[in-house]
Design a protein around this motif. Structure first.
Motif, mmCIF file in Angstrom:
data_model
loop_
_atom_site.group_PDB
_atom_site.id
_atom_site.type_symbol
_atom_site.label_atom_id
_atom_site.label_comp_id
_atom_site.label_asym_id
_atom_site.label_seq_id
_atom_site.Cartn_x
_atom_site.Cartn_y
_atom_site.Cartn_z
ATOM 1 N N ASP A 23 8.255 45.954 43.215
ATOM 2 C CA ASP A 23 8.663 44.777 43.995
ATOM 3 C C ASP A 23 9.729 45.129 45.022
ATOM 4 O O ASP A 23 9.679 44.670 46.168
ATOM 5 C CB ASP A 23 9.184 43.672 43.071
ATOM 6 C CG ASP A 23 8.090 43.040 42.224
ATOM 7 O OD1 ASP A 23 6.891 43.287 42.466
ATOM 8 O OD2 ASP A 23 8.454 42.304 41.278
ATOM 9 N N PHE A 24 10.691 45.951 44.615
ATOM 10 C CA PHE A 24 11.768 46.342 45.527
ATOM 11 C C PHE A 24 11.206 47.130 46.701
ATOM 12 O O PHE A 24 11.532 46.856 47.863
ATOM 13 C CB PHE A 24 12.822 47.164 44.776
ATOM 14 C CG PHE A 24 14.010 47.519 45.614
ATOM 15 C CD1 PHE A 24 15.046 46.612 45.777
ATOM 16 C CD2 PHE A 24 14.100 48.748 46.251
ATOM 17 C CE1 PHE A 24 16.157 46.930 46.560
ATOM 18 C CE2 PHE A 24 15.198 49.069 47.031
ATOM 19 C CZ PHE A 24 16.225 48.157 47.186
ATOM 20 N N ILE A 25 10.345 48.102 46.406
ATOM 21 C CA ILE A 25 9.770 48.939 47.464
ATOM 22 C C ILE A 25 8.921 48.088 48.398
ATOM 23 O O ILE A 25 8.985 48.246 49.625
ATOM 24 C CB ILE A 25 8.976 50.111 46.860
ATOM 25 C CG1 ILE A 25 9.949 51.089 46.192
ATOM 26 C CG2 ILE A 25 8.127 50.816 47.915
ATOM 27 C CD1 ILE A 25 9.295 52.138 45.315
ATOM 28 N N SER A 26 8.172 47.158 47.848
ATOM 29 C CA SER A 26 7.363 46.262 48.679
ATOM 30 C C SER A 26 8.247 45.441 49.620
ATOM 31 O O SER A 26 7.957 45.318 50.817
ATOM 32 C CB SER A 26 6.545 45.338 47.783
ATOM 33 O OG SER A 26 5.778 44.458 48.559
ATOM 34 N N ALA A 32 11.185 47.178 56.626
ATOM 35 C CA ALA A 32 11.001 48.317 57.533
ATOM 36 C C ALA A 32 9.979 47.979 58.619
ATOM 37 O O ALA A 32 10.141 48.405 59.773
ATOM 38 C CB ALA A 32 10.573 49.551 56.754
ATOM 39 N N CYS A 33 8.956 47.210 58.277
ATOM 40 C CA CYS A 33 7.967 46.793 59.279
ATOM 41 C C CYS A 33 8.608 45.913 60.346
ATOM 42 O O CYS A 33 8.310 46.056 61.540
ATOM 43 C CB CYS A 33 6.811 46.052 58.613
ATOM 44 S SG CYS A 33 5.700 47.125 57.701
ATOM 45 N N ILE A 34 9.482 45.039 59.924
ATOM 46 C CA ILE A 34 10.186 44.171 60.872
ATOM 47 C C ILE A 34 11.041 45.018 61.816
ATOM 48 O O ILE A 34 11.034 44.823 63.037
ATOM 49 C CB ILE A 34 11.049 43.131 60.119
ATOM 50 C CG1 ILE A 34 10.147 42.138 59.377
ATOM 51 C CG2 ILE A 34 12.009 42.412 61.066
ATOM 52 C CD1 ILE A 34 10.876 41.270 58.360
ATOM 53 N N GLU A 54 18.247 52.470 60.349
ATOM 54 C CA GLU A 54 18.029 51.358 59.420
ATOM 55 C C GLU A 54 16.788 51.617 58.558
ATOM 56 O O GLU A 54 16.805 51.407 57.343
ATOM 57 C CB GLU A 54 17.876 50.048 60.198
ATOM 58 C CG GLU A 54 17.830 48.838 59.308
ATOM 59 C CD GLU A 54 17.825 47.525 60.090
ATOM 60 O OE1 GLU A 54 17.620 46.483 59.440
ATOM 61 O OE2 GLU A 54 18.016 47.527 61.320
ATOM 62 N N ILE A 55 15.716 52.109 59.173
ATOM 63 C CA ILE A 55 14.501 52.426 58.421
ATOM 64 C C ILE A 55 14.774 53.557 57.433
ATOM 65 O O ILE A 55 14.333 53.515 56.274
ATOM 66 C CB ILE A 55 13.342 52.787 59.377
ATOM 67 C CG1 ILE A 55 12.915 51.534 60.155
ATOM 68 C CG2 ILE A 55 12.165 53.396 58.610
ATOM 69 C CD1 ILE A 55 11.955 51.791 61.299
ATOM 70 N N SER A 56 15.551 54.535 57.861
ATOM 71 C CA SER A 56 15.918 55.646 56.977
ATOM 72 C C SER A 56 16.718 55.143 55.769
ATOM 73 O O SER A 56 16.488 55.583 54.635
ATOM 74 C CB SER A 56 16.734 56.681 57.756
ATOM 75 O OG SER A 56 17.205 57.686 56.903
ATOM 76 N N THR A 57 17.622 54.218 56.012
ATOM 77 C CA THR A 57 18.423 53.631 54.926
ATOM 78 C C THR A 57 17.529 52.876 53.950
ATOM 79 O O THR A 57 17.695 52.989 52.727
ATOM 80 C CB THR A 57 19.500 52.702 55.500
ATOM 81 O OG1 THR A 57 20.369 53.468 56.344
ATOM 82 C CG2 THR A 57 20.317 52.040 54.406
ATOM 83 N N LEU A 58 16.571 52.130 54.462
ATOM 84 C CA LEU A 58 15.639 51.400 53.594
ATOM 85 C C LEU A 58 14.831 52.381 52.734
ATOM 86 O O LEU A 58 14.627 52.143 51.541
ATOM 87 C CB LEU A 58 14.716 50.514 54.425
ATOM 88 C CG LEU A 58 15.386 49.339 55.137
ATOM 89 C CD1 LEU A 58 14.429 48.701 56.147
ATOM 90 C CD2 LEU A 58 15.879 48.305 54.141
ATOM 91 N N ALA A 59 14.395 53.478 53.327
ATOM 92 C CA ALA A 59 13.641 54.489 52.577
ATOM 93 C C ALA A 59 14.502 55.119 51.492
ATOM 94 O O ALA A 59 14.046 55.326 50.359
ATOM 95 C CB ALA A 59 13.114 55.566 53.534
#
Length: 143
Positions: A23-26, A32-34, A54-59
């Motif tokens: 759920d968290f990864i989803s 990340a898509c946004i 920001e995308i790197s942080t989410l990953a």
């Protein structure tokens, strides 16, 4: 008389932790898509770099969550196996509560990104798993 089942506890802790990570990864993928849509339209290199960071942080957050869920499951499995062998009902409910307490005390070392499972007063996931790990043995079944 109710008997604690280590197998039930471990199966459900694995299922719950897997679902938490999934759920968290989803959710983070959606975020990340946004951000990636903003990145596509951005012409300023500085802002592009901010979006990529920001995308790197989410990953990284996803990697940490997945790691911590596996680490917590491994911590439970290791403690039950080390202290009670591999028998399905090797641990009693009291043994399990002691193991839960020990892991709770070390949660910031074991899995800091999911410490809320033990620290949030409104979170009853672990308690529910514990409660649902008991069963009534069939008549004549040894306990």
């Amino acid at each position: 008389m109710m008997v604690f089942s280590t197998d039930r506890f471990m199966a459900e802790i694995g299922n719950q932790l897997n679902q938490i990570a999934t759920d968290f990864i989803s959710d983070m993928c959606d975020d990340a898509c946004i951000v990636s849509r903003r990145l596509i339209d951005e012409t300023n290199n500085g802002k592009c770099l901010d979006h990529m960071n920001e995308i790197s942080t989410l990953a990284e957050m996803c990697t940490n969550m997945k790691h911590d869920c596996k680490a917590l499951e491994s911590a439970f499995a290791g403690m039950f196996r080390r202290e009670h062998g591999s028998g399905k009902e090797a641990a009693t409910g009291l043994d399990a509560m002691r193991i839960i307490t020990e892991i709770s005390n070390d949660i910031n070392k074991i899995a800091p990104h999911i410490s809320w499972l033990f620290e949030d007063d409104d979170c009853n996931i672990i308690q529910n798993i514990y409660n649902n790990s008991f069963f009534a043995p069939a008549e004549g079944q040894p306990v």
